[in-house]
Design a protein around this motif. Structure first.
Motif, PDB file in Angstrom:
ATOM      1  N   GLY A 139       0.819  -1.205   0.000  1.00 51.00           N
ATOM      2  CA  GLY A 139       0.000   0.000   0.000  1.00 51.00           C
ATOM      3  C   GLY A 139       0.848   1.247   0.000  1.00 51.00           C
ATOM      4  N   ALA A 140       1.939   1.226   0.789  1.00 53.34           N
ATOM      5  CA  ALA A 140       2.861   2.363   0.822  1.00 53.34           C
ATOM      6  C   ALA A 140       3.524   2.558  -0.533  1.00 53.34           C
ATOM      7  CB  ALA A 140       3.912   2.146   1.906  1.00 53.34           C
ATOM      8  N   LEU A 141       3.871   1.447  -1.195  1.00 53.51           N
ATOM      9  CA  LEU A 141       4.498   1.551  -2.513  1.00 53.51           C
ATOM     10  C   LEU A 141       3.556   2.217  -3.510  1.00 53.51           C
ATOM     11  CD1 LEU A 141       6.665   0.943  -4.603  1.00 53.51           C
ATOM     12  CD2 LEU A 141       5.709  -1.365  -4.828  1.00 53.51           C
ATOM     13  N   SER A 142       2.315   1.770  -3.538  1.00 50.86           N
ATOM     14  CA  SER A 142       1.349   2.348  -4.469  1.00 50.86           C
ATOM     15  C   SER A 142       1.129   3.832  -4.186  1.00 50.86           C
ATOM     16  CB  SER A 142       0.022   1.589  -4.368  1.00 50.86           C
ATOM     17  OG  SER A 142      -0.948   2.141  -5.239  1.00 50.86           O
ATOM     18  N   TYR A 143       1.001   4.159  -2.908  1.00 50.57           N
ATOM     19  CA  TYR A 143       0.739   5.554  -2.527  1.00 50.57           C
ATOM     20  C   TYR A 143       1.908   6.464  -2.903  1.00 50.57           C
ATOM     21  CZ  TYR A 143       0.148   9.611   0.521  1.00 50.57           C
ATOM     22  OH  TYR A 143       0.064  10.888   1.012  1.00 50.57           O
ATOM     23  N   HIS A 144       3.110   6.091  -2.526  1.00 45.69           N
ATOM     24  CA  HIS A 144       4.270   6.964  -2.724  1.00 45.69           C
ATOM     25  C   HIS A 144       4.689   7.026  -4.190  1.00 45.69           C
ATOM     26  CE1 HIS A 144       4.895   7.930   1.466  1.00 45.69           C
ATOM     27  NE2 HIS A 144       4.792   6.648   1.771  1.00 45.69           N
ATOM     28  N   MET A 145       4.471   5.942  -4.930  1.00 46.00           N
ATOM     29  CA  MET A 145       4.741   6.016  -6.372  1.00 46.00           C
ATOM     30  C   MET A 145       3.782   7.000  -7.038  1.00 46.00           C
ATOM     31  SD  MET A 145       7.294   4.229  -7.658  1.00 46.00           S
ATOM     32  CE  MET A 145       6.862   3.691  -9.308  1.00 46.00           C
ATOM     33  N   GLY A 146       2.524   6.988  -6.603  1.00 49.13           N
ATOM     34  CA  GLY A 146       1.573   7.944  -7.149  1.00 49.13           C
ATOM     35  C   GLY A 146       1.935   9.370  -6.814  1.00 49.13           C
ATOM     36  N   GLU A 147       2.355   9.602  -5.555  1.00 53.47           N
ATOM     37  CA  GLU A 147       2.768  10.942  -5.150  1.00 53.47           C
ATOM     38  C   GLU A 147       3.992  11.404  -5.926  1.00 53.47           C
ATOM     39  OE1 GLU A 147       1.414  13.108  -2.475  1.00 53.47           O
ATOM     40  OE2 GLU A 147      -0.214  11.851  -3.242  1.00 53.47           O
ATOM     41  N   LEU A 148       4.954  10.502  -6.084  1.00 55.12           N
ATOM     42  CA  LEU A 148       6.184  10.861  -6.792  1.00 55.12           C
ATOM     43  C   LEU A 148       5.906  11.165  -8.259  1.00 55.12           C
ATOM     44  CD1 LEU A 148       9.261  11.050  -6.208  1.00 55.12           C
ATOM     45  CD2 LEU A 148       9.459   8.742  -7.136  1.00 55.12           C
ATOM     46  N   GLU A 149       5.074  10.349  -8.885  1.00 51.78           N
ATOM     47  CA  GLU A 149       4.764  10.575 -10.289  1.00 51.78           C
ATOM     48  C   GLU A 149       4.038  11.909 -10.485  1.00 51.78           C
ATOM     49  OE1 GLU A 149       2.624   8.322 -14.067  1.00 51.78           O
ATOM     50  OE2 GLU A 149       2.283   7.609 -12.017  1.00 51.78           O
ATOM     51  N   THR A 150       3.093  12.212  -9.594  1.00 50.31           N
ATOM     52  CA  THR A 150       2.372  13.484  -9.693  1.00 50.31           C
ATOM     53  C   THR A 150       3.330  14.658  -9.566  1.00 50.31           C
ATOM     54  OG1 THR A 150       0.353  12.501  -8.783  1.00 50.31           O
ATOM     55  CG2 THR A 150       0.549  14.896  -8.666  1.00 50.31           C
ATOM     56  N   ARG A 151       4.252  14.570  -8.644  1.00 50.10           N
ATOM     57  CA  ARG A 151       5.187  15.668  -8.425  1.00 50.10           C
ATOM     58  C   ARG A 151       6.137  15.821  -9.608  1.00 50.10           C
ATOM     59  NH1 ARG A 151       6.442  14.232  -3.685  1.00 50.10           N
ATOM     60  NH2 ARG A 151       4.727  15.379  -2.785  1.00 50.10           N
ATOM     61  N   TRP A 152       6.605  14.713 -10.134  1.00 54.64           N
ATOM     62  CA  TRP A 152       7.534  14.782 -11.268  1.00 54.64           C
ATOM     63  C   TRP A 152       6.860  15.335 -12.511  1.00 54.64           C
ATOM     64  CZ3 TRP A 152      11.473  10.184 -11.706  1.00 54.64           C
ATOM     65  CH2 TRP A 152      12.245  10.136 -10.543  1.00 54.64           C
ATOM     66  N   GLN A 153       5.592  15.019 -12.693  1.00 52.36           N
ATOM     67  CA  GLN A 153       4.898  15.508 -13.880  1.00 52.36           C
ATOM     68  C   GLN A 153       4.735  17.023 -13.856  1.00 52.36           C
ATOM     69  OE1 GLN A 153       4.405  13.717 -16.432  1.00 52.36           O
ATOM     70  NE2 GLN A 153       4.909  11.749 -15.473  1.00 52.36           N
ATOM     71  N   GLN A 154       4.880  17.625 -12.704  1.00 52.92           N
ATOM     72  CA  GLN A 154       4.792  19.075 -12.585  1.00 52.92           C
ATOM     73  C   GLN A 154       6.131  19.757 -12.803  1.00 52.92           C
ATOM     74  OE1 GLN A 154       3.208  19.560  -8.650  1.00 52.92           O
ATOM     75  NE2 GLN A 154       1.175  18.770  -9.179  1.00 52.92           N
TER      76      GLN A 154
END
Length: 244
Positions: A139-154
Motif C-alpha cells: 500500500g505504501a508503494l502504491s501511494y508513494h509512487m503515485g505521489e512521486l509521479e504526480t510531483r515529477w509531472q509538474q
C-alpha cells in the motif's frame, strides 16, 4: 678557488613539484557536481497498480516486513526514500519466495528499478526500522509512487533527485509504530518547504561555486609556487656565496 657544482636536482625545481599540485587542484575544482540520479524521461509504469493487486492476491497479508519509521518528511525526497526501502524489502522477498510467487515479486520490483542508478545510502546509519505487514508495504508503494509521479509531472524534464541520494532522518524520537499504522499523510511547514527548495536548487548553483573556487585554488597554487621558488633561490645562493 672555483667551486663547481651540479645543477639542482630536477625534483627540487618549482615546476616539477608545484605543477602536479596545481593540476590536481584545477581538476578537482573543475570536476562537475554530482550528476547521478537525473531522469531524462518518465520512468513510471502504467501497470504498477495491476501488478501490485496481482501480487497481493498471492501473499499472506500479515507477512512481516520492515520499513523506516523516522525518515525526515522532506517534500521532495520523502516519497523517493520510502520507495527505496520498499525496493530493498522486495529484493529480500525475492530471495525467500517460491517459484510461483517469485515472478510476481520481480514484476513489481522492476517497476521501481529506476531507483538503483541513484545509489541511495544512509551514511549516518540514522534510519530506524519498524515492523509492519506486507499489505501495508505494498500500500505504501502504491501511494508513494503515485505521489512521486504526480510531483515529477509538474517538473520540467530532466528531473534531478541528486540531493536525495543521502537519506536524512528526523531528529525527534516518534513512536516506531506510529508511522506504520496508516499510509503517511504528510504535512510540511513553510520552513521545511523553503529548505527543500534551496536543496533542490543546489545543483544549479554549481557554476557559481566553480567561479569562486577555481580562482581561489589558483591563487593558492601560485602562492605555493612563489614560496617554493624563493626557497629554491636561497638554496642556490648559498653555494655561490661560498665560492666567492
Amino acid at each position: 678557488m672555483t667551486w663547481c657544482h651540479a645543477p639542482p636536482d630536477p625534483q627540487s625545481l618549482p615546476s616539477a613539484s608545484v605543477a602536479p599540485l596545481l593540476l590536481l587542484l584545477l581538476l578537482l575544482a573543475l570536476a562537475p557536481p554530482g550528476q547521478g540520479c537525473i531522469f531524462e524521461h518518465d520512468p513510471f509504469s502504467t501497470t504498477l497498480t495491476r501488478d501490485i493487486e496481482e501480487l497481493t492476491q498471492l501473499l499472506l497479508l500479515d507477512y512481516p516486513v520492515l520499513l523506516p519509521s523516522n525518515l525526515e518528511p522532506d517534500l521532495w525526497c520523502y516519497d523517493f526514500w520510502v520507495i527505496h526501502f520498499v525496493a530493498a524489502e522486495l529484493r529480500h522477498m525475492e530471495q525467500v519466495a517460491g517459484r510461483s510467487l517469485n515472478p510476481k515479486i520481480q514484476t513489481v520490483a522492476r517497476q521501481i528499478h529506476f531507483l538503483q542508478d541513484c545509489n541511495i545510502s544512509d551514511p549516518l546509519g540514522c534510519t530506524r526500522q519498524g515492523q509492519t505487514n506486507v499489505s501495508q508495504l505494498l500500500g505504501a508503494l502504491s501511494y508513494h509512487m503515485g505521489e512521486l509521479e504526480t510531483r515529477w509531472q509538474q517538473e520540467p524534464w530532466p528531473v534531478t533527485m541528486s540531493n536525495c541520494t543521502y537519506v536524512r532522518c528526523r531528529t525527534d524520537t516518534p513512536d516506531p509504530t506510529s508511522e506504520m499504522a496508516s499510509l503517511p499523510a504528510l504535512t510540511y511547514s513553510r520552513q521545511k518547504q523553503e529548505r527543500t527548495l534551496v536543496s533542490r536548487a543546489s545543483p544549479q548553483t554549481g557554476g557559481l561555486v566553480l567561479l569562486i573556487l577555481v580562482p581561489t585554488l589558483l591563487c593558492l597554487g601560485f602562492t605555493l609556487w612563489q614560496l617554493q621558488q624563493r626557497l629554491w633561490r636561497q638554496r642556490t645562493q648559498v653555494p655561490e656565496e661560498m665560492g666567492t
